[in-house]
Structures are given as C-alpha cells and as structure tokens.
Design a protein around this motif. Structure first.
Motif, mmCIF file in Angstrom:
data_model
loop_
_atom_site.group_PDB
_atom_site.id
_atom_site.type_symbol
_atom_site.label_atom_id
_atom_site.label_comp_id
_atom_site.label_asym_id
_atom_site.label_seq_id
_atom_site.Cartn_x
_atom_site.Cartn_y
_atom_site.Cartn_z
ATOM 1 N N THR A 132 0.985 -0.848 0.082
ATOM 2 C CA THR A 132 -0.083 0.083 -0.024
ATOM 3 C C THR A 132 0.656 1.259 0.063
ATOM 4 O O THR A 132 2.207 1.263 0.241
ATOM 5 C CB THR A 132 -0.838 0.169 1.106
ATOM 6 O OG1 THR A 132 0.047 0.118 2.557
ATOM 7 C CG2 THR A 132 -2.007 -1.153 1.395
ATOM 8 N N VAL A 133 0.368 2.330 -0.216
ATOM 9 C CA VAL A 133 1.059 3.646 0.274
ATOM 10 C C VAL A 133 -0.175 4.591 0.488
ATOM 11 O O VAL A 133 -1.103 4.685 -0.413
ATOM 12 C CB VAL A 133 1.850 4.225 -1.117
ATOM 13 C CG1 VAL A 133 1.222 4.513 -2.187
ATOM 14 C CG2 VAL A 133 2.547 5.466 -0.394
ATOM 15 N N ILE A 134 0.087 5.271 1.685
ATOM 16 C CA ILE A 134 -0.914 6.360 1.963
ATOM 17 C C ILE A 134 -1.005 7.570 1.098
ATOM 18 O O ILE A 134 0.110 7.928 0.957
ATOM 19 C CB ILE A 134 -0.930 6.406 3.443
ATOM 20 C CG1 ILE A 134 -1.107 5.286 4.296
ATOM 21 C CG2 ILE A 134 -2.062 7.632 3.763
ATOM 22 C CD1 ILE A 134 -0.852 5.526 5.768
ATOM 23 N N VAL A 135 -1.948 7.934 0.358
ATOM 24 C CA VAL A 135 -1.783 8.899 -0.472
ATOM 25 C C VAL A 135 -2.872 10.197 -0.246
ATOM 26 O O VAL A 135 -4.116 9.860 0.250
ATOM 27 C CB VAL A 135 -2.344 8.441 -1.994
ATOM 28 C CG1 VAL A 135 -2.355 9.930 -2.666
ATOM 29 C CG2 VAL A 135 -1.292 7.591 -2.475
ATOM 30 N N GLY A 136 -2.474 11.223 0.513
ATOM 31 C CA GLY A 136 -3.361 12.250 0.871
ATOM 32 C C GLY A 136 -3.045 13.604 -0.177
ATOM 33 O O GLY A 136 -3.832 14.585 0.111
ATOM 34 N N LEU A 137 -2.141 13.496 -0.783
ATOM 35 C CA LEU A 137 -1.981 14.560 -1.795
ATOM 36 C C LEU A 137 -2.677 14.138 -3.086
ATOM 37 O O LEU A 137 -2.023 13.664 -4.125
ATOM 38 C CB LEU A 137 -0.613 14.804 -2.013
ATOM 39 C CG LEU A 137 -0.115 16.209 -2.663
ATOM 40 C CD1 LEU A 137 -0.738 17.475 -1.859
ATOM 41 C CD2 LEU A 137 1.450 16.237 -2.899
ATOM 42 N N PHE A 138 -3.826 14.942 -3.493
ATOM 43 C CA PHE A 138 -4.528 14.548 -4.666
ATOM 44 C C PHE A 138 -5.705 15.625 -4.936
ATOM 45 O O PHE A 138 -5.965 16.424 -3.733
ATOM 46 C CB PHE A 138 -5.321 12.878 -4.858
ATOM 47 C CG PHE A 138 -6.223 12.818 -3.461
ATOM 48 C CD1 PHE A 138 -7.592 12.968 -3.400
ATOM 49 C CD2 PHE A 138 -5.641 12.271 -2.308
ATOM 50 C CE1 PHE A 138 -8.353 12.785 -2.585
ATOM 51 C CE2 PHE A 138 -6.536 11.968 -1.121
ATOM 52 C CZ PHE A 138 -7.674 11.952 -1.225
ATOM 53 N N ALA B 95 12.880 0.003 3.539
ATOM 54 C CA ALA B 95 12.502 1.375 4.329
ATOM 55 C C ALA B 95 13.637 2.175 4.651
ATOM 56 O O ALA B 95 14.632 1.741 4.684
ATOM 57 C CB ALA B 95 12.091 0.594 5.926
ATOM 58 N N PRO B 96 13.246 3.452 4.751
ATOM 59 C CA PRO B 96 14.270 4.400 5.059
ATOM 60 C C PRO B 96 14.726 4.183 6.619
ATOM 61 O O PRO B 96 14.166 3.619 7.394
ATOM 62 C CB PRO B 96 13.407 5.624 5.390
ATOM 63 C CG PRO B 96 12.049 5.419 4.732
ATOM 64 C CD PRO B 96 11.968 3.859 4.720
ATOM 65 N N LYS B 97 15.891 4.845 6.665
ATOM 66 C CA LYS B 97 16.691 4.636 8.054
ATOM 67 C C LYS B 97 15.692 5.156 9.179
ATOM 68 O O LYS B 97 14.993 6.161 8.793
ATOM 69 C CB LYS B 97 17.766 5.477 8.060
ATOM 70 C CG LYS B 97 18.635 5.260 9.314
ATOM 71 C CD LYS B 97 20.047 6.102 9.051
ATOM 72 C CE LYS B 97 21.123 5.800 10.331
ATOM 73 N NZ LYS B 97 20.528 5.996 11.821
ATOM 74 N N ARG B 98 15.452 4.264 10.107
ATOM 75 C CA ARG B 98 14.743 4.822 11.330
ATOM 76 C C ARG B 98 15.491 5.432 12.593
ATOM 77 O O ARG B 98 16.439 4.662 12.896
ATOM 78 C CB ARG B 98 13.820 3.512 11.755
ATOM 79 C CG ARG B 98 12.925 2.866 10.693
ATOM 80 C CD ARG B 98 11.947 3.703 10.195
ATOM 81 N NE ARG B 98 11.045 3.000 9.282
ATOM 82 C CZ ARG B 98 10.255 3.747 8.453
ATOM 83 N NH1 ARG B 98 10.015 5.183 8.739
ATOM 84 N NH2 ARG B 98 9.463 2.965 7.543
ATOM 85 N N LYS B 99 14.915 6.270 13.196
ATOM 86 C CA LYS B 99 15.406 6.623 14.586
ATOM 87 C C LYS B 99 15.316 5.639 15.476
ATOM 88 O O LYS B 99 14.559 4.704 15.294
ATOM 89 C CB LYS B 99 14.345 7.968 15.293
ATOM 90 C CG LYS B 99 14.548 9.167 14.377
ATOM 91 C CD LYS B 99 13.665 10.185 15.071
ATOM 92 C CE LYS B 99 13.762 11.445 14.456
ATOM 93 N NZ LYS B 99 13.261 12.440 14.754
HETATM 94 C C1 LIG Z 1 -1.231 11.354 5.907
HETATM 95 C C2 LIG Z 1 -0.416 10.955 5.029
HETATM 96 C C3 LIG Z 1 -0.489 11.299 3.631
HETATM 97 C C4 LIG Z 1 0.372 10.556 2.493
HETATM 98 N N1 LIG Z 1 0.446 11.056 1.296
HETATM 99 C C5 LIG Z 1 1.186 10.720 0.510
HETATM 100 C C6 LIG Z 1 1.096 11.213 -1.040
HETATM 101 O O1 LIG Z 1 -0.024 11.889 -1.337
HETATM 102 N N2 LIG Z 1 1.879 10.532 -1.749
HETATM 103 C C7 LIG Z 1 2.789 9.536 -1.455
HETATM 104 O O2 LIG Z 1 3.569 9.190 -2.523
HETATM 105 N N3 LIG Z 1 2.882 9.207 -0.192
HETATM 106 C C8 LIG Z 1 2.153 9.723 0.924
HETATM 107 N N4 LIG Z 1 2.255 9.375 2.026
HETATM 108 C C9 LIG Z 1 3.340 8.224 2.300
HETATM 109 C C10 LIG Z 1 4.389 8.828 2.818
HETATM 110 O O3 LIG Z 1 5.041 9.331 2.067
HETATM 111 C C11 LIG Z 1 5.414 7.497 3.578
HETATM 112 O O4 LIG Z 1 5.810 6.937 2.304
HETATM 113 C C12 LIG Z 1 4.767 6.510 4.514
HETATM 114 O O5 LIG Z 1 4.036 7.418 5.319
HETATM 115 C C13 LIG Z 1 5.521 5.766 4.929
HETATM 116 O O6 LIG Z 1 6.476 6.189 5.650
HETATM 117 P P1 LIG Z 1 8.001 6.020 5.362
HETATM 118 O O7 LIG Z 1 8.416 6.233 4.052
HETATM 119 O O8 LIG Z 1 8.798 6.406 6.625
HETATM 120 O O9 LIG Z 1 8.387 4.383 5.600
HETATM 121 C C14 LIG Z 1 1.603 9.708 2.959
HETATM 122 C C15 LIG Z 1 1.658 9.492 4.349
HETATM 123 C C16 LIG Z 1 0.570 9.904 5.052
HETATM 124 C C17 LIG Z 1 0.791 9.398 6.632
#
Ligand SMILES: Cc1cc2nc3c(=O)[nH]c(=O)nc-3n(C[C@H](O)[C@H](O)[C@H](O)COP(=O)(O)O)c2cc1C
Length: 79
Positions: A22-28, A60-64
């Motif tokens: 999955t990838v959470i997408v909030g920018l659209f 995964a990116p480097k974590r704290k």
């Molecule tokens: C609220 C929210 C909105 C996000 N919107 C987008 C998005 O619009 N496009 C995108 O590529 N990733 C989006 N992401 C995914 C993040 O860029 C990121 O990949 C994801 O939170 C996993 O975190 P990590 O990269 O630290 O593992 C969103 C994440 C969150 C929590």
C-alpha cells in the motif's frame, strides 16, 4: 482525522501481513476524486491507498532509535 489515520495505518499493516503493498496518499485533487467516485456531499475523501501485489521489494528509510522518541515518566531534560 485522527481515527482516519489510525484506520489507514491498520489497513496498511493488515495488507502487509498478507503480502500486499500500500501507500497512503493524501495529496490529490479531493473534489475531483469525490466527483469521480460519486461521493455524497457530506462525505470528504481525505486519504486513499492503492492495494496490490508489489512489483518490486521496497526498502525502508533509516529509522530513529526508539530511545530517541520514547520516554518514561518524564520528558528528559536537555543537557
Ligand atoms: C497522511 C499521509 C499522507 C500521505 N500522502 C502521500 C501522498 O500523497 N503521496 C505519496 O507518495 N505518499 C504519501 N504518504 C506516504 C508517505 O510518503 C510515506 O511513504 C509513508 O508514510 C511511509 O513512511 P516511511 O517512508 O517513513 O516508511 C502519505 C502518508 C501519510 C501518513
């Protein structure tokens, strides 16, 4: 919004547990998406995710370190 975030994360974790990505997408374009999906006026689409089998394995990116952001009893004093 907080609950929606929790739900999205649970969905992402559950998908991962069964081998899906999955990838959470909030920018659209929110209004455009609501129009395409036929979402009722009183409902607002705040997040979406693709869901499917990954084409490639991600890294995964480097974590704290957990000790950098988990504190017990009191927030630590700065040096
Ligand atoms: C609220 C929210 C909105 C996000 N919107 C987008 C998005 O619009 N496009 C995108 O590529 N990733 C989006 N992401 C995914 C993040 O860029 C990121 O990949 C994801 O939170 C996993 O975190 P990590 O990269 O630290 O593992 C969103 C994440 C969150 C929590």
């Amino acid at each position: 919004m907080f609950d929606a975030g929790l739900a999205m994360q649970n969905l992402a974790l559950a998908a991962h547990a069964i081998g899906l990505g999955t990838v959470i997408v909030g920018l659209f374009e929110h209004k455009k998406v609501e129009e395409i999906l036929g979402v009722p006026e009183k409902i607002e689409v705040v997040a979406m995710t693709p869901l499917g089998y990954r084409a490639t394995e991600g890294t995964a990116p480097k974590r704290k370190e957990v000790t950098e952001f988990v504190f017990y009893d009191k927030y630590p004093k700065k040096d």
